[in-house]
Design a protein around this motif. Structure first.
Motif, PDB file in Angstrom:
ATOM      1  N   ARG A  47      27.690  55.021 -57.192  1.00  0.00           N
ATOM      2  CA  ARG A  47      27.724  54.765 -55.757  1.00  0.00           C
ATOM      3  C   ARG A  47      26.336  55.069 -55.191  1.00  0.00           C
ATOM      4  N   ASN A  58      24.784  64.716 -54.067  1.00  0.00           N
ATOM      5  CA  ASN A  58      25.823  64.074 -53.261  1.00  0.00           C
ATOM      6  C   ASN A  58      26.960  65.050 -52.954  1.00  0.00           C
ATOM      7  N   PRO A  60      30.353  65.701 -50.852  1.00  0.00           N
ATOM      8  CA  PRO A  60      31.371  64.976 -50.090  1.00  0.00           C
ATOM      9  C   PRO A  60      32.308  65.879 -49.293  1.00  0.00           C
ATOM     10  N   VAL A  70      29.709  61.636 -47.186  1.00  0.00           N
ATOM     11  CA  VAL A  70      28.878  62.269 -48.206  1.00  0.00           C
ATOM     12  C   VAL A  70      27.486  62.508 -47.627  1.00  0.00           C
ATOM     13  N   PRO A  98      37.697  57.634 -51.419  1.00  0.00           N
ATOM     14  CA  PRO A  98      36.733  58.171 -52.399  1.00  0.00           C
ATOM     15  C   PRO A  98      36.219  57.156 -53.412  1.00  0.00           C
ATOM     16  N   TYR A 336      38.049  64.715 -56.588  1.00  0.00           N
ATOM     17  CA  TYR A 336      36.975  63.882 -57.126  1.00  0.00           C
ATOM     18  C   TYR A 336      35.743  64.753 -57.367  1.00  0.00           C
ATOM     19  N   PHE A 338      31.667  64.469 -57.580  1.00  0.00           N
ATOM     20  CA  PHE A 338      30.480  63.686 -57.285  1.00  0.00           C
ATOM     21  C   PHE A 338      29.306  64.304 -58.033  1.00  0.00           C
ATOM     22  N   THR A 339      28.568  63.487 -58.756  1.00  0.00           N
ATOM     23  CA  THR A 339      27.402  63.959 -59.491  1.00  0.00           C
ATOM     24  C   THR A 339      26.212  63.058 -59.186  1.00  0.00           C
ATOM     25  N   SER A 351      24.463  58.250 -57.063  1.00  0.00           N
ATOM     26  CA  SER A 351      25.661  59.066 -57.228  1.00  0.00           C
ATOM     27  C   SER A 351      26.501  58.487 -58.360  1.00  0.00           C
ATOM     28  N   VAL A 353      30.605  58.989 -59.546  1.00  0.00           N
ATOM     29  CA  VAL A 353      31.856  59.601 -59.082  1.00  0.00           C
ATOM     30  C   VAL A 353      32.916  59.572 -60.178  1.00  0.00           C
TER      31      VAL A 353
END
Length: 357
Positions: A47, A58, A60, A70, A98, A336, A338-339, A351, A353
């Motif tokens: 993303r 990121n 969220p 985010v 998400p 979720y 986020f990385t 990002s 996810v």
């Protein structure tokens, strides 16, 4: 199998977390053995792929409008990967859910220049809703280098702002010679059930850092805790700091990017590994009190264990590594992950996810 994969699998086997299998591919790691949190992750995908920018950090949160907001870092692609330290700004994007695409909203915090403590970069956003307001913890610096990195706190009554910007950092570095005399960075925040405000932070010692220049890893990154009676501080550092220190393992083992939350019965942590298992994986740890942490297990695998992507461009040296884990809570539960990951259609970073099953 390369050396990193061999050492990673060997460490899992030694810990009783993986049975030895000869000849299997990295894409099979995610479904093999009892690796806990790492096997609960289902890839959703990239993303925030932004033409002309690297995207990182990121963080969220679910908004009162039912949408997912985010807060993320970005910097111009012309600055290459190292641009985060001297030219990063923090932005806001929103999605209907998400797994949906995110739409850019605005720049929230940009470097202020002049003599401000956050003159040259704004980075490491960490969004929380505390005491009826939105709290955006972040890192700023004043000289484009690591030794002026400091944690700050911006607040707003709405996720769309306006954001009240701090005149001073929330947490300063330690005295010369202290384990944390170099900086304060990578914030993670928990409001304790006893009413206290707990701020976890990363730092290291300047002397170790200077002596290690020229090597692949500089200094030794550890995590400390600072506690306040009020959200805006003052934050007093825990006298037993650092609360997590892997240096005793040898080999300059360390970690960073901790995201800490309080479940029903325990504190929990996700972080990026730097030498405990492998530099390409994450760590998951639990604690009864937020101070004494149990032995780590894998928090996430290398990206190639979940998806197949094109070969790495030669200039992306962290390709395939997931960093800056941040958790999205839905109905009070981790839903979720986020990385941040190098790559994407613009050859920068984005990002990435995961759904937590």
């Amino acid at each position: 199998m390369n050396r990193k994969e061999f050492l990673y699998r060997t460490s899992l086997f030694s810990a009783g977390l993986m049975m030895p299998v000869i000849g299997f591919s990295a894409s099979e790691i995610a479904g093999t053995g009892n690796t806990g949190f790492a096997d609960r992750l289902v890839p959703i995908g990239r993303r925030l792929q932004m033409d002309g920018y690297y995207v990182w950090c990121n963080s969220p949160i679910e908004g009162p409008d039912g949408k997912i907001h985010v807060f993320f870092s970005r910097w111009p692609a012309k600055e290459s990967m190292s641009g985060w330290i001297h030219d990063s700004e923090i932005c806001h994007a929103v999605a209907d859910n998400p797994e949906a695409p995110f739409r850019f909203v605005s720049v929230v915090l940009a470097p202020r220049g002049g003599d401000h403590w956050d003159a040259t970069t704004c980075h490491n956003p960490h969004i929380r809703y505390v005491d009826g307001k939105y709290c955006l913890f972040f890192m700023g610096n004043s000289n484009g280098k690591t030794n002026t990195k400091r944690i700050g706190l911006a607040t707003a009554s709405s996720l769309y702002g306006p954001w009240k910007r701090p005149d001073d950092p929330l947490l300063e570095a330690g005295e010369p010679g202290a384990w944390d005399d170099h900086c304060t960075t990578n914030p993670s925040f928990v409001k304790h059930p006893n009413g206290e405000y707990w701020l976890f932070y990363k730092s290291w010692n300047t002397g170790e850092y200077e002596r290690a220049k020229g090597k692949a890893v500089r200094g030794n990154r550890k995590y400390g805790l600072a506690v306040a009676k009020q959200l805006q501080g003052p934050y007093v550092k825990y006298e037993g700091n650092p609360v997590v220190d892997f240096s005793v393992r040898g080999g300059n083992a360390q970690f960073e990017d901790a995201f800490i939350w309080l479940g029903k019965d325990k504190f929990r942590m996700l972080a990026r590994d730097m030498g405990v298992f492998s530099d390409d994986v994450g760590l998951y740890m639990e604690s009864e009190d937020g101070i004494h942490w149990e032995e780590p297990s894998p928090g996430y695998h290398p990206l190639k264990a979940y998806v197949t992507e094109p070969p790495a461009p030669s200039y992306l040296k962290r390709y395939g590594r997931l960093e800056r884990p941040q958790v999205l809570f839905v109905n009070g539960k981790p839903a979720y992950l986020f990385t941040a990951a190098q790559g994407g259609k613009y050859g920068t970073s984005t990002s990435f996810v995961f759904k937590i099953k």
